[in-house]
Design an enzyme around this catalytic site. Structure first.
Site, mmCIF file in Angstrom:
data_model
loop_
_atom_site.group_PDB
_atom_site.id
_atom_site.type_symbol
_atom_site.label_atom_id
_atom_site.label_comp_id
_atom_site.label_asym_id
_atom_site.label_seq_id
_atom_site.Cartn_x
_atom_site.Cartn_y
_atom_site.Cartn_z
ATOM 1 C CG HIS A 152 0.059 6.130 -0.626
ATOM 2 N ND1 HIS A 152 -1.014 6.669 -1.302
ATOM 3 C CD2 HIS A 152 -0.459 5.461 0.447
ATOM 4 C CE1 HIS A 152 -2.136 6.354 -0.667
ATOM 5 N NE2 HIS A 152 -1.824 5.613 0.387
ATOM 6 C CG HIS B 171 -1.841 1.133 1.349
ATOM 7 N ND1 HIS B 171 -3.121 1.093 0.846
ATOM 8 C CD2 HIS B 171 -1.679 2.368 1.899
ATOM 9 C CE1 HIS B 171 -3.715 2.249 1.080
ATOM 10 N NE2 HIS B 171 -2.859 3.048 1.715
ATOM 11 C CD GLU B 172 1.986 3.718 3.705
ATOM 12 O OE1 GLU B 172 2.480 4.781 3.290
ATOM 13 O OE2 GLU B 172 0.858 3.644 4.229
#
Length: 456
Positions: A23, A19-20
């Protein structure tokens, strides 16, 4: 237990790190400076800088984080009385709103793509499942041993013990696992069944009921498991009685046994010793067993029954990706429907999991899979992580302040107004989000603790 906890933390960390990373990559592409990108949390053990970003390997190898320049404006209490949100070149709020939206969206989308990739690889490699045939038993006929009610949808629809379910809403059914998967997503929906009974094919209609503990649909059937012994645990009551793999149990206490529930039904009186008849190599043998019982009165015999091993594998690379995409979006649809079920009277203690229980579940899946081999363990673990990754995709896109979905909503609001939101309004919006998330975190954590105390 230690392996379960460690495996759970690492597995959950992988999903968060994906997920990170989403980003991180989007921020770089959108012209937003990334001040720090870390594998793990805590104090950095290793750090180095490259092209304006400090890369870290931190002391707790669980997940990671991506620190964007100017993201401190997302935290409650940051200059709520100032006239405008401060911006610097390369900071989060210095770029166009659509660039911020892409950056916020990239985290959840990475989780969805991770699921597609993992499931496609699993379909390409192939995997095996242990299941049973499509022949069924009505649990209402074995209420004392199968938690049966007097009337289930299966009884109302006219199903009978011994029926074979051939299809559900036109989808072919070969195994009991197929029945579980197709029925679980059809709670409260009228469903067509094709059933074979005594050589005839019947068409029936059934409406699965909602199971408040799981949020899935059930109809009140169990697999018909032939009472053929596959394994006998060393030192168990079955081993002491002389039962061997391959034996067919044909009678217990003088009662005929056709399936596994017949066997359990015959032991409802909790006998301290009982006789049983087994068939071995065409001969019938009379044996005697001294059973053990658990704290709930369930017999502990040390036998497992013969199951069916079904090999699942895509026929080509294209087929593997097609199946991976199809399964991912099927899970996505189920996850979205699951949120609606929260308002339909399901048991929140059983159906809603917090970080503690999720970590334990990931570890439990891993440890159970690895007990059958490294490859089986890896496939089981990453398959479960793909489900969890999609749940994270859905959760993060909810329009809740402080989540990606909430930030996307407020950025869209800015685009429509063509005017940046004031720090005071933005601060209140974020405070509400953090309070909501912390309340949810506290609720799920205490719920997890209560679950473990009552179920373990």
């Amino acid at each position: 237990m230690l392996f379960t906890i460690v495996a759970g933390l690492i597995g959950l960390g992988i999903v968060i790190f994906v997920h990170e990373t989403g980003h991180f990559l989007a921020a770089k592409a959108m012209g937003i400076e990334v001040e720090a990108f870390s594998l793990g949390w805590g104090n950095p053990l290793v750090r180095f800088s490259f092209r304006g970003t400090e890369y870290r390997i931190s002391s707790l190898p669980i997940g990671g984080y991506c620190k964007l320049k100017g993201e401190q404006n997302l935290q409650p209490g940051e200059s709520p009385d100032s006239a405008r949100i401060t911006t610097e070149e390369g900071s989060l709020f210095s770029v166009a709103p659509w660039r911020r939206i892409i950056t916020f969206l990239a985290g959840p989308v990475s989780n969805l793509l991770f699921s597609v990739l993992i499931l496609s690889l699993i379909w390409g490699i192939g995997y095996s499942i242990q299941t049973f045939g499509n022949r069924i038993i009505l649990v209402s006929e074995y209420g004392s041993v199968a938690s049966g009610d007097s009337r289930y949808p299966a009884d109302i629809a006219g199903l009978e013990t011994g029926d074979r379910i051939l299809s559900i809403d036109g989808e072919k059914v070969s195994y009991y696992r197929d029945i579980q998967e197709l029925i679980s997503i059809r709670a409260d929906k009228t469903t067509d069944l094709s059933v074979e009974r005594n050589g005839e094919v019947l068409n029936l209609s059934i409406t699965p009921m909602l199971n408040p503990q799981t949020g899935g649909g059930i109809i009140g059937v169990s697999p018909w498991i032939e009472a053929v012994v596959e394994e006998v645990s060393p030192g168990s009551p079955a081993s002491a009685a002389g039962i061997r793999p391959g034996d067919r149990i044909v009678a217990v206490q003088g009662h005929p046994v056709s399936n596994h529930l017949d066997f359990l039904q015959a032991l409802q009186g909790h006998p301290l010793r009982f006789g049983l008849t087994v068939e071995r190599n065409g001969e019938r043998l009379e044996l005697r067993m001294v059973p053990d019982y658990d704290e709930n009165g369930n017999p502990l015999l040390g036998i497992s029954y013969k199951s069916i091993t079904s090999k699942q594998q895509a026929s080509s690379v294209i087929d593997a990706f097609s199946r991976g995409i199809g399964e991912s979006f099927s899970i996505l649809g189920l996850s979205i429907r699951s949120f609606a079920l929260l308002f339909k009277g399901i048991d929140l203690q059983q159906a809603v999991s917090g970080p503690i229980r999720i970590t334990y579940m990931v570890g439990q899946v891993a440890s159970s899979g690895f007990s059958d081999g490294i490859m089986t363990g890896l496939i089981s673990l990453f398959r479960f992580l793909s489900f969890l990754s999609i749940a994270l995709f859905v959760m993060n896109l909810l329009p809740i302040p402080a989540l990606d979905g909430g930030l996307i909503v407020i950025t869209l609001f800015e685009m429509i107004r063509r005017k940046r939101i004031s720090p005071k309004v933005f601060n209140r919006y974020q405070v509400f989000g953090f309070i909501f998330i912390m309340t949810l975190l506290v609720f799920t954590t205490f719920n997890d603790i209560f679950y473990f105390f009552t179920n373990h």
